[in-house]
Write a protein that holds these residues in place. Sequence first.
Motif, PDB file in Angstrom:
ATOM      1  N   VAL A   1      -9.287  -3.284  -2.405  1.00 55.78           N
ATOM      2  CA  VAL A   1      -8.950  -3.993  -3.646  1.00 55.78           C
ATOM      3  C   VAL A   1      -8.361  -3.013  -4.661  1.00 55.78           C
ATOM      4  O   VAL A   1      -7.330  -3.277  -5.297  1.00 55.78           O
ATOM      5  CB  VAL A   1     -10.197  -4.696  -4.217  1.00 55.78           C
ATOM      6  CG1 VAL A   1      -9.891  -5.296  -5.602  1.00 55.78           C
ATOM      7  CG2 VAL A   1     -10.689  -5.785  -3.267  1.00 55.78           C
ATOM      8  N   GLY A   2      -9.009  -1.882  -4.822  1.00 61.25           N
ATOM      9  CA  GLY A   2      -8.525  -0.900  -5.786  1.00 61.25           C
ATOM     10  C   GLY A   2      -7.188  -0.299  -5.396  1.00 61.25           C
ATOM     11  O   GLY A   2      -6.313  -0.083  -6.254  1.00 61.25           O
ATOM     12  N   LEU A   3      -7.021  -0.029  -4.108  1.00 59.44           N
ATOM     13  CA  LEU A   3      -5.766   0.543  -3.625  1.00 59.44           C
ATOM     14  C   LEU A   3      -4.598  -0.395  -3.878  1.00 59.44           C
ATOM     15  O   LEU A   3      -3.577  -0.001  -4.462  1.00 59.44           O
ATOM     16  CB  LEU A   3      -5.932   0.849  -2.128  1.00 59.44           C
ATOM     17  CG  LEU A   3      -4.832   1.596  -1.391  1.00 59.44           C
ATOM     18  CD1 LEU A   3      -5.406   2.261  -0.143  1.00 59.44           C
ATOM     19  CD2 LEU A   3      -3.701   0.669  -0.984  1.00 59.44           C
ATOM     20  N   LEU A   4      -4.754  -1.652  -3.465  1.00 56.19           N
ATOM     21  CA  LEU A   4      -3.666  -2.618  -3.635  1.00 56.19           C
ATOM     22  C   LEU A   4      -3.454  -2.965  -5.106  1.00 56.19           C
ATOM     23  O   LEU A   4      -2.315  -3.150  -5.559  1.00 56.19           O
ATOM     24  CB  LEU A   4      -3.955  -3.873  -2.821  1.00 56.19           C
ATOM     25  CG  LEU A   4      -3.848  -3.707  -1.302  1.00 56.19           C
ATOM     26  CD1 LEU A   4      -4.456  -4.904  -0.587  1.00 56.19           C
ATOM     27  CD2 LEU A   4      -2.395  -3.523  -0.881  1.00 56.19           C
ATOM     28  N   GLY A   5      -4.546  -3.049  -5.866  1.00 58.27           N
ATOM     29  CA  GLY A   5      -4.412  -3.340  -7.291  1.00 58.27           C
ATOM     30  C   GLY A   5      -3.622  -2.262  -8.016  1.00 58.27           C
ATOM     31  O   GLY A   5      -2.801  -2.553  -8.892  1.00 58.27           O
ATOM     32  N   THR A   6      -3.845  -1.008  -7.619  1.00 60.23           N
ATOM     33  CA  THR A   6      -3.104   0.098  -8.231  1.00 60.23           C
ATOM     34  C   THR A   6      -1.611  -0.018  -7.926  1.00 60.23           C
ATOM     35  O   THR A   6      -0.757   0.146  -8.816  1.00 60.23           O
ATOM     36  CB  THR A   6      -3.649   1.434  -7.719  1.00 60.23           C
ATOM     37  OG1 THR A   6      -5.030   1.555  -8.087  1.00 60.23           O
ATOM     38  CG2 THR A   6      -2.862   2.597  -8.294  1.00 60.23           C
ATOM     39  N   LEU A   7      -1.282  -0.303  -6.660  1.00 57.29           N
ATOM     40  CA  LEU A   7       0.127  -0.434  -6.282  1.00 57.29           C
ATOM     41  C   LEU A   7       0.781  -1.610  -7.001  1.00 57.29           C
ATOM     42  O   LEU A   7       1.929  -1.505  -7.456  1.00 57.29           O
ATOM     43  CB  LEU A   7       0.244  -0.613  -4.767  1.00 57.29           C
ATOM     44  CG  LEU A   7      -0.234   0.556  -3.898  1.00 57.29           C
ATOM     45  CD1 LEU A   7      -0.004   0.248  -2.424  1.00 57.29           C
ATOM     46  CD2 LEU A   7       0.457   1.862  -4.289  1.00 57.29           C
TER      47      LEU A   7
END
Length: 527
Positions: free
Chosen positions: A110-116
């Motif tokens: 979730v955090g990885l994709l949210g950052t992108l």
Amino acid sequence: MQSPSRATPRQTWPEPLLHQLAPADRELVKRFGTGPSVEVPYGLVHRAFEAHAATAPDAVAAIDVGTGDTISYGELDRQANAVAHQLVTAGIRPGDNVALFVRRSIPMLVGLLGTLKAGAAYVPQDVGITPLPQLAHVVATARTRVILTTSAHLDRVPEGPHVWALDTPSPGASTAPEVASEPADGCYVLFTSGTTGKPNGVKVTHRNVANILLTAPGSLGIRPGWRVAQLLNVAFDMAAWEILGCLSHGATLVIRGTDIGAAARMADVLIATPTVLSVVDPAECSQVKVVAVAGEPCPRPLADRWASRCDFFNSCGPTETTIVNTMQRHDPSAIRLSIGRPTPNNTVYVLDDERKLCAIGEVGEMWAGGDCVSAGYLDNPALNAERYAPDPFLGGGRLMFRTRDLGRWTPDGELEHLGRTDDQVKVRGFRVELDSVSSVLEGVPGCARAVTLKLDDRNLVSFVTPADVDVDAARAAVESALPYYCVPSSVYAVGSLPETSRGKVDKRALLALAEAAPLAARVAVAS
């Protein structure tokens, strides 16, 4: 759907750069060193994930083997959108970096994709094992104003930036924010070991990542319905191959718990270092269809064992050339285990000490060019000047990267990896390639893996696995194959080789073991 990213244009290498080669080698060096020109379907790698979330929202995006939790593509997209909106509201913009201090988990995704989706690059570290001073160094070097973590690790992150717990429900729009991201923007920043004791941050762009993950062979044939094991440390660039390689192709990510084998047995695709792969029994992984290794030299016995059961890719490339920039599907009947040829839209040059092209069969240092070349080190102009240089072959302001890997072209156009330039050591005044010694040892019956190290100016030491390898026969094999100065003074048989947090052989631990043992005692020691 986003417009496809244009392929790197084919360019003719300037003839003056080829003059020192024999006429027969000129065309071969150009042909072997230039990867295919291929159009990349997306310029931003998370757009490929969003396409699958839109068309198959109920498909399972990830399974956490340790907790039993699952998440669908639609729900993962929704939660990532909420995080992205929070980041944008907090002032995060394209060009910014967001710390992702997590352990393997669904909140990590979730955090990885949210950052992108917010247009920023994620800066991953395993918060469970990374010392606080190193986390603080990462935050300062990457200038991160926000740290994404989980509630269990709020007390393990540095003070200063905003800290958000990804496993705490947060309000936010269900659609992605409107962000003007470009392929040249950062996708992630990874920290590699530095000679000063402090790791160096490497900025890797969307163009870099999409080029390897969304084209063959780097795509590994991953498709909806397949499962990809997530075995590696999130701070290691090959974890991006697992995570983004899976989610950009609509497959299901199998996030391992403490048992690597449990996740591997569920998977269709394994991506690992040889050290990590060596603890997985291929006989128990009947579902596995594709395996890719990189990160360190692969022992031929390990490659043969897996290649007899599935498609096995031997690959090579440092973090600075975006996961891997050469790949080869291995055939157990092949004469050699090679690292293949350049991946699409990339180039490889084997150069001598004067940066002139080496002839076919001549050993030189491998330089990488094309769309794999990352954007460089953060706040380290001296190191950038040392490792990145204008690419005289492609021109157009492009850069090439000095890999410090030794290699040569075979007559049939494959790259033989011959170790690292820093694995070339002087022993008794002679230059020795440590990997060449290990390669001989791995040919000894029963030897699965070997590592050779320089003990001092007169002595080498080798470690072989498993613990029942005949160490006298192993040493004798080197004596019969290589000059006397290449023969290790000691050979130790161990049950397993110690690992670093990134799944590579821990050479410092082995050297400490060798230094603590009597030099002349070639005895078997159990791990």
